[in-house]
Design an enzyme around this catalytic site. Sequence first.
Site, mmCIF file in Angstrom:
data_model
loop_
_atom_site.group_PDB
_atom_site.id
_atom_site.type_symbol
_atom_site.label_atom_id
_atom_site.label_comp_id
_atom_site.label_asym_id
_atom_site.label_seq_id
_atom_site.Cartn_x
_atom_site.Cartn_y
_atom_site.Cartn_z
ATOM 1 N N MET A 74 4.973 35.828 24.648
ATOM 2 C CA MET A 74 5.145 36.386 23.298
ATOM 3 C C MET A 74 5.739 35.342 22.352
ATOM 4 S SD MET A 74 7.814 37.561 21.196
ATOM 5 C CE MET A 74 9.113 38.707 21.617
ATOM 6 N N ASP A 96 13.003 28.444 16.859
ATOM 7 C CA ASP A 96 13.816 28.252 18.069
ATOM 8 C C ASP A 96 13.416 26.934 18.732
ATOM 9 O OD1 ASP A 96 14.771 30.798 17.649
ATOM 10 O OD2 ASP A 96 13.454 31.724 19.145
ATOM 11 N N HIS A 118 18.165 49.269 18.973
ATOM 12 C CA HIS A 118 17.764 49.685 17.636
ATOM 13 C C HIS A 118 17.595 51.195 17.549
ATOM 14 C CE1 HIS A 118 16.015 45.388 16.795
ATOM 15 N NE2 HIS A 118 17.292 45.389 17.114
ATOM 16 N N ASP A 155 25.655 45.443 15.697
ATOM 17 C CA ASP A 155 24.504 45.136 16.557
ATOM 18 C C ASP A 155 24.974 44.251 17.726
ATOM 19 O OD1 ASP A 155 22.029 44.499 17.544
ATOM 20 O OD2 ASP A 155 21.459 43.236 15.848
ATOM 21 N N ASP A 169 11.942 45.506 24.091
ATOM 22 C CA ASP A 169 13.168 44.704 24.028
ATOM 23 C C ASP A 169 14.289 45.490 24.716
ATOM 24 O OD1 ASP A 169 11.895 42.702 22.665
ATOM 25 O OD2 ASP A 169 13.063 42.879 20.825
ATOM 26 N N HIS A 198 10.844 32.326 18.655
ATOM 27 C CA HIS A 198 10.526 32.235 17.229
ATOM 28 C C HIS A 198 10.089 30.792 16.989
ATOM 29 C CE1 HIS A 198 13.799 35.273 17.324
ATOM 30 N NE2 HIS A 198 13.187 35.837 16.331
ATOM 31 N N GLU A 227 13.096 48.650 20.767
ATOM 32 C CA GLU A 227 14.292 48.008 21.328
ATOM 33 C C GLU A 227 15.366 49.060 21.566
ATOM 34 O OE1 GLU A 227 15.749 44.233 19.874
ATOM 35 O OE2 GLU A 227 17.817 44.966 19.879
ATOM 36 N N ASP A 283 23.787 43.765 21.077
ATOM 37 C CA ASP A 283 22.879 43.049 21.996
ATOM 38 C C ASP A 283 23.498 42.849 23.376
ATOM 39 O OD1 ASP A 283 20.728 42.789 20.288
ATOM 40 O OD2 ASP A 283 21.378 40.865 19.489
ATOM 41 N N LYS A 334 14.046 48.539 13.293
ATOM 42 C CA LYS A 334 15.512 48.524 13.372
ATOM 43 C C LYS A 334 16.021 49.212 12.108
ATOM 44 C CE LYS A 334 19.341 45.280 14.148
ATOM 45 N NZ LYS A 334 19.725 43.856 14.279
ATOM 46 N N ASP A 361 16.199 41.288 25.100
ATOM 47 C CA ASP A 361 16.592 40.788 23.775
ATOM 48 C C ASP A 361 18.089 41.041 23.603
ATOM 49 O OD1 ASP A 361 16.450 39.620 21.359
ATOM 50 O OD2 ASP A 361 15.682 41.367 20.298
ATOM 51 N N GLU A 415 8.373 45.839 15.566
ATOM 52 C CA GLU A 415 9.707 46.199 16.074
ATOM 53 C C GLU A 415 10.554 46.798 14.955
ATOM 54 O OE1 GLU A 415 11.697 42.913 17.978
ATOM 55 O OE2 GLU A 415 13.663 43.889 17.824
HETATM 56 C C1 GCO Z 1 17.581 41.574 16.196
HETATM 57 C C2 GCO Z 1 16.152 41.642 16.668
HETATM 58 C C3 GCO Z 1 15.547 40.289 16.990
HETATM 59 C C4 GCO Z 1 14.059 40.376 17.212
HETATM 60 C C5 GCO Z 1 13.476 39.005 17.295
HETATM 61 C C6 GCO Z 1 12.044 38.982 17.740
HETATM 62 O O1 GCO Z 1 18.209 42.636 16.186
HETATM 63 O O2 GCO Z 1 18.062 40.503 15.819
HETATM 64 O O3 GCO Z 1 16.125 42.462 17.793
HETATM 65 O O4 GCO Z 1 16.188 39.747 18.090
HETATM 66 O O5 GCO Z 1 13.747 41.080 18.359
HETATM 67 O O6 GCO Z 1 13.579 38.422 16.034
HETATM 68 O O7 GCO Z 1 11.247 39.480 16.772
HETATM 69 MN MN MN Z 2 14.623 42.749 19.279
HETATM 70 MN MN MN Z 3 18.052 43.648 18.093
#
Ligand code: GCO
Ligand code: MN
Ligand code: MN
Length: 393
Positions: A90, A59, A222, A257, A247, A56, A219, A259, A185, A289, A183
């Site tokens: 990306m 970041d 998601h 969430d 992702d 990002h 993802e 991850d 979610k 991700d 993307e």
């Molecule tokens: C999340 C998202 C993010 C995006 C990222 C890239 O659930 O926080 O998956 O990690 O993928 O902002 O666009």
């Molecule tokens: Mn993501």
């Molecule tokens: Mn995510």
Amino acid sequence: MQDAYTPRPEHHFTFGLWTVGNPGRDPFGEPVRAPIPPARIVHKLAELGAYGVNLHDNDLVPSDAAASERDRIVRDFTAALQATGLQVPMATTNLFSDPAFRDGAFTSNDARVRAYALQKTLAAIDLGVELGASMYVFWGGREGVETNAAKDARSALGWYRDAINFLCDYVRAQRYDMRFALEAKPNEPRGDIFLPTTGHMLAFIYTLDHPEMVGLNPEVAHEQMAGLDCSHAVAQALDAGKLFHIDLNGQKLGRFDQDLRFGSDDPKGAFFLVKLLEDARWPGMRHFDSHAYRTEDEDGVWDFASGSMRTYLILKERAERFNADPEIQQLLAELRTRGGGGGGDKPAERIVFSAERARALQAETFDLPAIRRQGYAYERLDQLTMELLLGVR
Ligand code: GCO
Ligand code: MN
Ligand code: MN
């Protein structure tokens, strides 16, 4: 340790600065790890065999950095990329952390916020291009509501469309080599996020001015949060020629969430996803991700990163075994030719309309008692798959 599962750049594994750099903050607790400087992340990822690092805007460059500070940061980061050969395939925009985006970015009820979100994205696209990125991801984390009293979903979709159209036109006007990946979610951080699944996003793409520039970034977590099978979403994206990015991570159903490290939860789901990507010879980036457990120190972060890539390669090898397994393949061949194959191992011909074919179909008689009696042997097929995955086959 070097073995058959050691990642190499040609495997196209990527991580985000925000993923390995995740300091372990959660809604109940402070960060547990110190920030890792971006150049250090680049060197570590290259050492571990990754292909690239994604980011990002913020970041890398703090949102309040002066122009000279921005240029210095980008110069140092570029030097690390050059020293290691790591790529930035990306880039994306942080349109969720700043309190200004509390009601969304492209879909905020405040027109100034919608315009500011575009301004921020233009600068982040420029940064991405400067770093060599040709894929730009849009995750609309704040594009949603807690109450439907607040916003008309149709107006919000219109604003969303205007924003993506504006940015497509910008990329074209600048003659950038860049495509967009949307993307989805379903929720978190908003109560409900607009365009909640990959399927919703796919339908939205065809309402844009330049649908050819825009694809998907599904993802795993998601789709799972929406209670869906991620590999089906990815299959549909592939079928439409719209799988631009992916992702990879893990998620337990019904939780926050998480991850999690790819494949660490639902390894069977991860297996079928890897098999799908590999069977399709999909050329894109395998982006993780996800982040290390909050229990970990920095060593744990690198264990997480190498574990993610290793699991992918193990599952890839299992997919090759699945494709070469005589008993499994025998069962699959039987299914392909069931009900009248095209001869030998060839699947039955497709049923395509013609007046003649329709007439023939109307006159056809089916042995329904036999069709109704037959079983499909999926218990055997799945058990063979399980034994292969569990390492006894
Ligand atoms: C999340 C998202 C993010 C995006 C990222 C890239 O659930 O926080 O998956 O990690 O993928 O902002 O666009
Ligand atoms: Mn993501
Ligand atoms: Mn995510």
